[in-house]
Scaffold this motif. Structure first.
Motif, PDB file in Angstrom:
ATOM      1  N   LYS A  41       0.828  -1.219   0.000  1.00 38.55           N
ATOM      2  CA  LYS A  41       0.000   0.000   0.000  1.00 38.55           C
ATOM      3  C   LYS A  41       0.859   1.265   0.000  1.00 38.55           C
ATOM      4  O   LYS A  41       0.639   2.162  -0.819  1.00 38.55           O
ATOM      5  CB  LYS A  41      -0.919   0.013   1.243  1.00 38.55           C
ATOM      6  N   SER A  42       1.822   1.329   0.914  1.00 35.92           N
ATOM      7  CA  SER A  42       2.670   2.527   0.965  1.00 35.92           C
ATOM      8  C   SER A  42       3.493   2.648  -0.310  1.00 35.92           C
ATOM      9  O   SER A  42       3.777   3.757  -0.784  1.00 35.92           O
ATOM     10  CB  SER A  42       3.604   2.476   2.182  1.00 35.92           C
ATOM     11  N   THR A  43       3.862   1.504  -0.881  1.00 38.97           N
ATOM     12  CA  THR A  43       4.608   1.509  -2.140  1.00 38.97           C
ATOM     13  C   THR A  43       3.772   2.154  -3.248  1.00 38.97           C
ATOM     14  O   THR A  43       4.286   2.967  -4.033  1.00 38.97           O
ATOM     15  CB  THR A  43       5.015   0.069  -2.514  1.00 38.97           C
ATOM     16  N   LEU A  82       2.331  11.012   4.785  1.00 39.01           N
ATOM     17  CA  LEU A  82       2.958   9.692   4.741  1.00 39.01           C
ATOM     18  C   LEU A  82       2.704   8.936   6.036  1.00 39.01           C
ATOM     19  O   LEU A  82       2.335   9.507   7.048  1.00 39.01           O
ATOM     20  CB  LEU A  82       4.464   9.827   4.486  1.00 39.01           C
ATOM     21  N   GLN A  83       2.939   7.615   5.978  1.00 34.77           N
ATOM     22  CA  GLN A  83       2.710   6.767   7.142  1.00 34.77           C
ATOM     23  C   GLN A  83       3.577   7.246   8.304  1.00 34.77           C
ATOM     24  O   GLN A  83       3.151   7.271   9.439  1.00 34.77           O
ATOM     25  CB  GLN A  83       3.056   5.319   6.770  1.00 34.77           C
ATOM     26  N   ASN A  84       4.818   7.626   7.976  1.00 29.69           N
ATOM     27  CA  ASN A  84       5.709   8.132   8.997  1.00 29.69           C
ATOM     28  C   ASN A  84       5.791   9.649   8.862  1.00 29.69           C
ATOM     29  O   ASN A  84       6.736  10.187   8.304  1.00 29.69           O
ATOM     30  CB  ASN A  84       7.085   7.479   8.820  1.00 29.69           C
ATOM     31  N   MET A 159      -3.438   9.833   1.790  1.00 32.40           N
ATOM     32  CA  MET A 159      -3.169   9.704   3.219  1.00 32.40           C
ATOM     33  C   MET A 159      -2.851   8.254   3.541  1.00 32.40           C
ATOM     34  O   MET A 159      -3.659   7.369   3.306  1.00 32.40           O
ATOM     35  CB  MET A 159      -4.389  10.146   4.024  1.00 32.40           C
ATOM     36  N   ASP A 160      -1.650   8.047   4.079  1.00 34.96           N
ATOM     37  CA  ASP A 160      -1.210   6.696   4.418  1.00 34.96           C
ATOM     38  C   ASP A 160      -1.386   6.504   5.923  1.00 34.96           C
ATOM     39  O   ASP A 160      -0.655   7.106   6.708  1.00 34.96           O
ATOM     40  CB  ASP A 160       0.263   6.520   4.011  1.00 34.96           C
ATOM     41  N   GLU A 161      -2.359   5.717   6.310  1.00 34.05           N
ATOM     42  CA  GLU A 161      -2.665   5.468   7.735  1.00 34.05           C
ATOM     43  C   GLU A 161      -2.898   6.774   8.508  1.00 34.05           C
ATOM     44  O   GLU A 161      -2.255   7.005   9.537  1.00 34.05           O
ATOM     45  CB  GLU A 161      -1.515   4.687   8.401  1.00 34.05           C
TER      46      GLU A 161
HETATM   47 MG   LIG Z   1       2.290   1.070   4.707  1.00 35.04          MG
END
Ligand SMILES: [Mg+2]
Ligand SMILES: Nc1ncnc2c1ncn2[C@@H]1O[C@H](COP(=O)(O)OP(=O)(O)OP(=O)(O)O)[C@@H](O)[C@H]1O
Length: 239
Positions: A41-43, A82-84, A159-161
């Protein structure tokens, strides 16, 4: 607005993460991207933003192929969290971060300040305005990163997480904001209740492929399909 054409991507050529993936997201759609840990997913998010490039195939944003030459356009079109998101803020304070993008894209400082205040009020995080980014908690950083994206008024938001670090109140706040945004949205999450609440369409990825692409209602109620991808029904549908 966002299109993948036969995209194959591998971090290490022996193990492709995505294999010949194609999909199209129309302007204004809200799409949930779901799948188990490590599904890719993040990819997918990073390929849309040109933080990664596919080994084969093509990614298009607003009709423009994502490449090193078009990155500025792509990043202007797509706001992202991003997720982070820890590393996403680069000015010392929340306020300066909120002003940076809009001023860079031509608003006067006054206009940008009005925009920043409106976004802080919308998210009910006015108290974060003068705070130093490096002293914020994980959830506060997430809220500030989302505010910075909204202040830019992008055509699409990735939006990632977005809710992963948030307390129930802020989670509810973000869900409300996502639902009201009139722009194209792509949201990844393991919080399938949030996806059910905010997205009309779902893409399920697993084993390098799109395992399902359809209405959020159909996919998120399909216990067998979800379990075959190591997911579970949203909590609100489990009783
Ligand atoms: Mg991810
Ligand atoms: N920089 C990297 N180098 C090598 N492999 C990576 C890198 N980033 C991710 N991977 C691998 O690629 C696969 C997909 O990772 P990705 O982060 O896209 O998954 P994800 O679906 O976002 O997972 P999660 O739900 O845990 O966030 C995983 O197997 C991961 O280990």
């Amino acid at each position: 607005m966002i299109e993948f054409r036969h995209v194959t991507f591998a971090y290490d050529s022996a193990h492709p993460v995505l294999e010949d993936i194609s999909f199209q997201i129309e302007e204004g759609e809200s799409v949930g991207l779901i799948g188990a840990n490590g599904a890719g997913k993040s990819t997918v998010m990073k390929l849309i933003l040109g933080l990664l490039f596919p080994q084969s195939g093509e990614v298009l944003v607003n009709g423009i192929p994502v490449s090193k030459d078009t990155l500025a356009d792509v990043r202007r079109t797509c706001g992202f969290v991003l997720q982070n998101s820890d590393n996403q803020m680069f000015m010392p304070t929340v306020k300066e971060d909120l002003l940076f993008g809009p001023v860079n894209y031509g608003l006067s400082r006054e206009e940008a300040e009005a925009k920043a205040d409106a976004v802080l009020e919308q998210l009910q995080i006015e108290d974060l305005k003068e705070r130093y980014n490096h002293r914020l908690s994980g959830g506060e950083k997430r809220m500030a990163a989302i505010a910075a994206v909204l202040a830019m008024e992008p055509k699409a938001v990735l939006m990632d997480e977005p809710t992963s670090a948030l307390d129930p109140y802020n989670r509810r706040q973000i869900i409300g904001v996502i639902k009201e945004m009139p722009v194209t949205r792509v949201i990844t999450s393991h919080d399938l209740d949030m996806i059910l609440d905010t997205c009309s369409r779902v893409l399920l990825i697993g084993n390098g492929k799109i395992q399902a692409d359809g209405s959020a209602d159909d996919i998120l109620r399909n216990k067998e399909l979800l379990e075959s991808s190591r997911l579970e029904l949203p909590l609100c549908l489990q009783r």
